[in-house]
Design an enzyme around this catalytic site. Structure first.
Site, short mmCIF file in Angstrom:
data_model
loop_
_atom_site.label_atom_id
_atom_site.label_comp_id
_atom_site.label_asym_id
_atom_site.label_seq_id
_atom_site.Cartn_x
_atom_site.Cartn_y
_atom_site.Cartn_z
N ARG A 1 0.84 -1.20 0.00
CA ARG A 1 0.00 0.00 0.00
C ARG A 1 0.88 1.25 0.00
NH1 ARG A 1 -4.80 1.55 4.31
NH2 ARG A 1 -3.12 1.42 5.85
N ASP B 1 -3.76 3.72 14.56
CA ASP B 1 -2.97 4.21 13.44
C ASP B 1 -3.50 5.58 13.04
OD1 ASP B 1 -5.27 3.77 11.96
OD2 ASP B 1 -4.38 2.28 10.63
#
Length: 531
Positions: free
Chosen positions: A167, A447
């Site tokens: 990603r 996150d």
């Protein structure tokens, strides 16, 4: 491996950082490749970011997101994506994490079907972090990834590792350490381009990629740009068209109204969509930052069974399976709790319930953030999904209209929820400024996405005024300032990640929260302070 020189344009490309230890990643050929990608994509990228700002301005003025009338034919016509490669036919459990060496080894060895190596939300994009990640992934692709801990323990990748999917950063994030013709290059192109340049041929020879996860897309045009960038990269690297495959995270509210269109734009290389639930909640908050009637309650109350999230996930399943693509479930943020069996049992029960909901709804796989959760999720999917995937589950019973997809959920704002948002936003930002992109806080792996939820909720609760807690006490800036100062002091006095940057994080969070307009991304101003 070098890119054929005749396909490259020799123009000024500069690296504004010490490249010691990374010279074999930032080779002249690799930099020239990045330059070619940049010159092709940058005008369109800037235009698409401008469209994002214009779209948000319309939402701020009261317009509500909806399905596009100009793309109705795409939604209603019959078509499917290209055949899915064999290594991606069974994705029942995927583990995600940053591109740190030990993490990569543990993730590849975890028993998960796929490891998503994350240059984005679980990584703090210091130049060293991003380039070290490229070295680590190149070593993994070439079968030479090893790690020796300070205690002398050796780690290496075992047999049958998880399938690697990468990603890159989203379209909005810059990489200030590289300029092309005086322009700052997109972080997305650096992450994608360096990985493709150094690994695409090896992965193609193994019939294992390269495969990518694409984050933060808001519209089909943004997906189309990725498609064209990948096609250009394939041409430059002498790979067959369609070699590169992509799974798109549906983690913005505008994108949920264009899922057919996004798959169509990537139909030669799309293999699925993913319910990026945490970023999706953040996007809901950001999209409706000016809409008092769409405030959300405490983060812990905004679960996947509330109508706007349940409908989003079911519509994603229906859309994907109609088009022959996989519908991936969302992240379980829980992590194992040591020295408290009762609390750990409760956390694992939440994971099982979440994964059971996903597999019974028709998802083809799910995400976990910790190796210890892989088997928990596998057990659920193995029991309820005996086939490699559930493309046969069409979910024709799903009828998702605009109003359900944007309906706010009921609930309350509590003092504990407010205080937790302050603590999570502060501690995560401080750790991020120290170079850490995922941080365990109160037995959850936080996150950038979850920190953004905390930040956005604080802004909304404070700026819409005259809101109260469940005990009827007012929610005001004095309370926020006191909570922020208290948590900053505690963090400074601790040995927790981010302790050294607590004051910087507190100042940044105060500025963003007091600002008249909710900032689009925490990571944009924070990036200016990242080493």
């Amino acid at each position: 491996m070098a890119v054929p020189s005749e396909k490259l344009v020799s123009r000024p490309i500069q690296v504004h950082a010490n490249t010691a230890g990374h010279a074999d990643v930032l080779t002249p050929e690799a930099l020239a490749f990045l330059g070619r990608l940049h010159r092709f994509a940058e005008p369109r990228r800037q235009q698409l970011l401008k469209v994002r700002r214009e779209r948000q301005a319309r939402y701020d003025a009261g317009v509500l997101p909806d399905f596009r009338p100009d793309t109705q034919a795409i939604r209603e016509s019959d078509w499917t994506v290209a055949p899915i490669p064999v290594p991606l036919l069974d994705r029942r459990v995927e583990i995600t994490g940053p591109v740190e060496r030990k993490m990569i080894i543990n993730a590849l060895n975890s028993g998960a079907k796929v490891f998503m190596a994350d240059f984005e939300d679980s990584s703090a994009p210091s130049f060293a972090n991003q380039l070290d990640g490229q070295i680590n992934l190149r070593d993994a692709v070439n079968g030479r990834l090893e790690y020796r801990s300070p205690e002398g323990k050796n780690y290496r990748v075992g047999a049958n590792p998880a399938q690697l999917v990468v990603r890159p950063r989203g379209w909005h994030l810059p990489e200030r350490h590289i300029t092309v013709d005086g322009e700052t290059i997109a972080g997305a192109l650096v992450d994608f381009g360096l990985f493709a340049f150094h690994n695409a041929h090896a992965l193609h020879a193994q019939d294992r990629g390269p495969y990518f996860y694409l984050p933060k897309l808001e519209a089909m045009e943004e997906a189309a740009l990725w498609n064209e960038v990948m096609a250009l990269a394939e041409d430059e690297l002498d790979l067959p068209y369609g070699t590169m495959k992509a799974t798109v995270l549906i983690e913005t509210l505008p994108a949920v109204f264009q899922m057919h269109e996004i798959l169509h734009a990537l139909r030669d290389r799309a293999v699925g969509l993913n319910c990026g639930r945490w970023d999706y909640i953040f996007s809901y908050l950001k999209t409706f930052r000016g809409h008092r009637d769409r405030l959300l309650p405490d983060r812990g109350q905004v679960v996947m069974t509330v109508p706007f999230l349940k409908t989003y996930s079911e519509l994603l399943i229906q859309t994907c399976h109609r088009r022959g693509a996989f519908a991936m479930g969302g992240m379980a943020a829980q992590i194992p709790i040591k020295n408290d069996d009762a609390a750990n049992d409760q956390a694992m029960a939440k994971v099982r319930a979440d994964k059971l909901r996903e597999v019974q709804a028709g998802h083809d796989g799910t995400w976990v953030a910790h190796p210890a959760l892989v088997q928990v999720a596998l057990d659920i999917f193995d029991q309820h999904m005996p086939t490699p995937n559930q493309l046969h589950v069409k979910r024709e019973d799903v009828h998702a209209d605009r109003d359900t997809l944007i309906a706010p959920c009921s609930g309350t704002i509590t003092r504990a929820g407010f205080d937790n948002n302050v603590e999570v936003a502060l501690r995560y930002t401080a750790a991020w400024l120290e170079g850490l992109g995922c941080v365990p806080i109160h037995n959850l792996m936080e996150d950038a996405a979850t920190a953004e939820i905390a930040r956005a909720q604080l802004w909304q609760w404070l700026h819409h005024g005259q809101l109260e807690f469940t005990d009827h006490a007012p929610i005001d800036f004095a309370l926020f300032d006191h909570a922020l100062a208290t948590h900053a002091h505690r963090l400074q006095e601790s040995t927790l990640p981010g302790a050294r940057r607590a004051a910087d994080a507190a100042q940044l969070l105060a500025e963003l929260t007091h600002a008249d307009e909710l900032g689009n991304f925490l990571t944009l101003p924070a990036y200016e302070q990242l080493a």
